[in-house]
Scaffold this motif. Structure first.
Motif, mmCIF file in Angstrom:
data_model
loop_
_atom_site.group_PDB
_atom_site.id
_atom_site.type_symbol
_atom_site.label_atom_id
_atom_site.label_comp_id
_atom_site.label_asym_id
_atom_site.label_seq_id
_atom_site.Cartn_x
_atom_site.Cartn_y
_atom_site.Cartn_z
ATOM 1 N N ASP A 99 1.111 -1.492 -0.232
ATOM 2 C CA ASP A 99 0.028 0.105 0.508
ATOM 3 C C ASP A 99 0.943 1.241 0.129
ATOM 4 N N TRP A 100 1.222 2.088 -1.160
ATOM 5 C CA TRP A 100 2.209 3.174 -1.419
ATOM 6 C C TRP A 100 1.647 4.090 -0.206
ATOM 7 N N THR A 101 0.556 4.274 0.015
ATOM 8 C CA THR A 101 0.102 5.755 0.993
ATOM 9 C C THR A 101 0.353 6.004 2.174
ATOM 10 N N SER A 102 0.534 4.398 2.405
ATOM 11 C CA SER A 102 0.940 3.922 4.551
ATOM 12 C C SER A 102 2.233 3.453 4.186
ATOM 13 N N VAL A 103 2.979 3.782 3.129
ATOM 14 C CA VAL A 103 4.637 3.498 3.891
ATOM 15 C C VAL A 103 5.002 4.435 4.735
ATOM 16 N N ASP A 104 6.127 4.401 5.197
ATOM 17 C CA ASP A 104 6.827 4.862 6.263
ATOM 18 C C ASP A 104 7.573 5.503 5.784
ATOM 19 N N TRP A 105 7.409 6.733 4.959
ATOM 20 C CA TRP A 105 8.828 7.238 4.369
ATOM 21 C C TRP A 105 10.017 7.720 5.554
#
Length: 561
Positions: free
Chosen positions: A34-40
């Motif tokens: 899930d790209w939107t939930s990546v911990d950058w």
């Protein structure tokens, strides 16, 4: 005898290609991302730590450890995420497609690209770059760029993350172009620190420029510099991929196309060793390790622009001859039209600044060419804004003024700033007269000029009466001395033991300047099994179906350019 199962995530350093085919080192076990939930923040920290380990091993000369860590970096899940984020969200050309017309702008497409990087990029074959042209600084000539496809861009960012920290530990101290945490201001500050004062010994300058450096780098010599780097064959593919223009693909026998993510690093690798070839010698390790020995020239380089500060004209001519010989096997040569030997009292232009010794004092100002360019730019902008309202003027011009003033604030620029303010007033008044041809000059001045900036006692500020917003002035930017990065310091150099409990650098930390954001540049790479193994003939395109690693019934096309 029962065979024990291999632990999950084990790295087979003997055959990275086989390892990647079996699966990634890390990442979501169910294959869904899930790209939107990546911990950058966590992903960036993971990449930073691994880059620092590569840097430290390279600095210690432990080549075996460097290669093993690079293989780990090429397969790192965090590195894959950071690489895709760079080419799809951060880079200015993220909306420019290559020859396949594919982009990755949606979260699901970015997740698919990251999963492909980590799991399925081994059979990839580099695609030709798309040729586009942009005007050079003088506006008279065009600079050719090569735009890779989005998959190649992501792979280049991936490889960059593994290769860059190794070379950051090896690069010379006064190389400032396209390196993380370094920039034009550092190069100018290095020149100032070397020749400031009336008692300077280096009074002659070899002001040199390389002729079409990106277009003439020798491929064999460049690839030979990488030794046993795991992805060296993929780099060779990018160099030999060819250029697509007007429906035809031309082979590339030399040079590296400008526009690729990894191209600036390749240029720096090709030019590594130039200081030594010029005869630059530094003092032994110690408090003054970054200072050149007495009698030695000092070479300051930004990409393919360089200035060699010498003690005499004869030494400058000798350095030029030595460098010409050194450049030849690399396929490079001086641009004789832009290369000259001058005295500091004559002055020379470097990176938009003019460096001149006047009465024993070193003055670094915006060059005449830079002043002409910004005047022409402002004149063109005001002309394009005819028919627009004041709000549109502010939106268009404030970033131009802020950016130009911020770049030149490190020099003796107050006079130039005030001259540009006068130029802007004339252009603004002319624009107001043209917008209201039937109104007298007094009406135009009262309509568009006033004391909009309450913090300054200036009633000749251009602004918008409706919103109260106003146009900045160049002279509002204060002059500030730039703090040059010290010696060979790098953001990839891990903090010394004197750091605090939260990782903040203590007094002994060699990195005293926070890494600057750039294009150009300094991204951490990404994972995938990019190795030196042979490339299969088939080259499946990276999936863009919306779900990383999970089968989908339909194949959606990427967003068009």
């Amino acid at each position: 005898m029962t065979k024990q199962p291999e632990p999950k995530g084990k790295l087979d350093t003997k055959n990275a290609a086989t390892t990647v085919a079996r699966g990634p080192v890390n990442g979501p076990e169910d294959g869904f991302l899930d790209w939107t939930s990546v911990d950058w923040q966590k992903a960036g920290e993971d990449v930073r730590r691994l880059r620092q380990r590569i840097f430290t091993a390279s600095q210690a000369g432990d080549l075996k450890k460097v290669r093993n860590l690079q293989k780990l970096m090429l397969r790192s899940h965090a590195n894959a995420l950071v690489s895709v984020r760079r080419v799809t969200e951060i880079n200015a050309g993220r909306k420019t497609a290559g020859i396949d017309g594919r982009l990755a702008l949606l979260p699901m497409d970015k997740a698919d690209l990251a999963a492909w990087l980590q799991r399925r990029c081994v059979p990839w074959k580099a695609r030709p770059v798309k040729r586009v042209y942009i005007p050079k600084a003088n506006g008279k000539k065009l600079r050719p760029l090569g735009i890779p496809v989005i998959a190649d861009r992501a792979l280049q960012a991936l490889v960059l993350g593994a290769l860059e920290p190794e070379w950051e530990a090896r690069f010379e101290p006064k190389s400032y172009g396209f390196r993380p945490g370094r920039g034009c201001h550092d190069a100018i500050a290095a020149i100032y620190a070397t020749v400031k004062g009336s008692d300077t010994k280096r009074r002659w300058v070899l002001d040199a420029d390389l002729a079409a450096a990106f277009d003439h780098i020798d491929h064999n010599h460049l690839v030979g510099q990488f030794g046993s780097f795991p992805a060296r064959e993929l780099i060779r593919q990018w160099l030999k991929a060819g250029v697509a223009e007007a429906g035809r693909v031309a082979p590339t026998e030399e040079g590296t196309p400008q526009g690729g993510v990894i191209s600036p690093l390749l240029m720096n690798v090709a030019l590594h060793g130039m200081e030594e070839a010029a005869g630059v010698r530094y003092l032994p390790p110690g408090p003054q390790a970054a200072r050149a020995k007495p009698g030695s020239p000092v070479l300051v380089r930004y990409a393919d622009d360089l200035a060699v500060l010498c003690h005499s004209q004869e030494q400058a001519e000798q350095v030029k001859a030595q460098l010409a010989t050194w450049l030849q096997p690399r396929g490079l040569a001086f641009n004789e039209d832009k290369t000259r030997i001058v005295s500091l009292y004559e002055g020379f232009d470097f990176l938009g600044f003019n460096v001149l010794s006047y009465g024993g004092k070193l003055l670094i100002k915006p060059s005449k060419a830079a002043m002409l360019r910004i005047r022409d730019r402002l004149r063109a902008e005001w002309k394009a804004l005819r028919g627009h309202n004041a709000a549109a003027v502010l939106v268009r011009l404030n970033p131009v003024i802020r950016g130009w003033a911020a770049y030149y604030r490190i020099g003796v620029s107050s006079e130039a700033f005030h001259a540009l303010d006068s130029h802007m007033w004339r252009l603004a008044f002319k624009w107001g007269k043209r917008s209201h041809p039937n109104k007298p000059p007094s009406w135009v001045t009262s309509r568009y000029f006033g004391a909009f900036n309450k913090a300054r006692h200036d009633r000749w500020v251009f602004g918008d009466r409706d919103s109260g917003a106003y146009l900045r002035k160049f002279s509002w930017t204060s002059i500030a001395r730039h703090q040059m990065v010290k010696g060979s310091s790098s953001p990839d150099d891990p903090p010394l033991p004197s750091t605090g409990p939260n990782g903040a650098a203590g007094k002994g930390h060699r990195w005293t300047k926070a890494p600057c954001a750039r294009s150009s540049s300094s991204a951490a790479g990404a994972p995938s099994a990019v190795t030196s193994s042979s490339t299969p003939a088939t080259s499946p395109a990276p999936p863009m179906n919306g779900h990383a690693g999970s089968p989908q019934p339909a194949n959606r096309s990427c967003t068009p350019a």
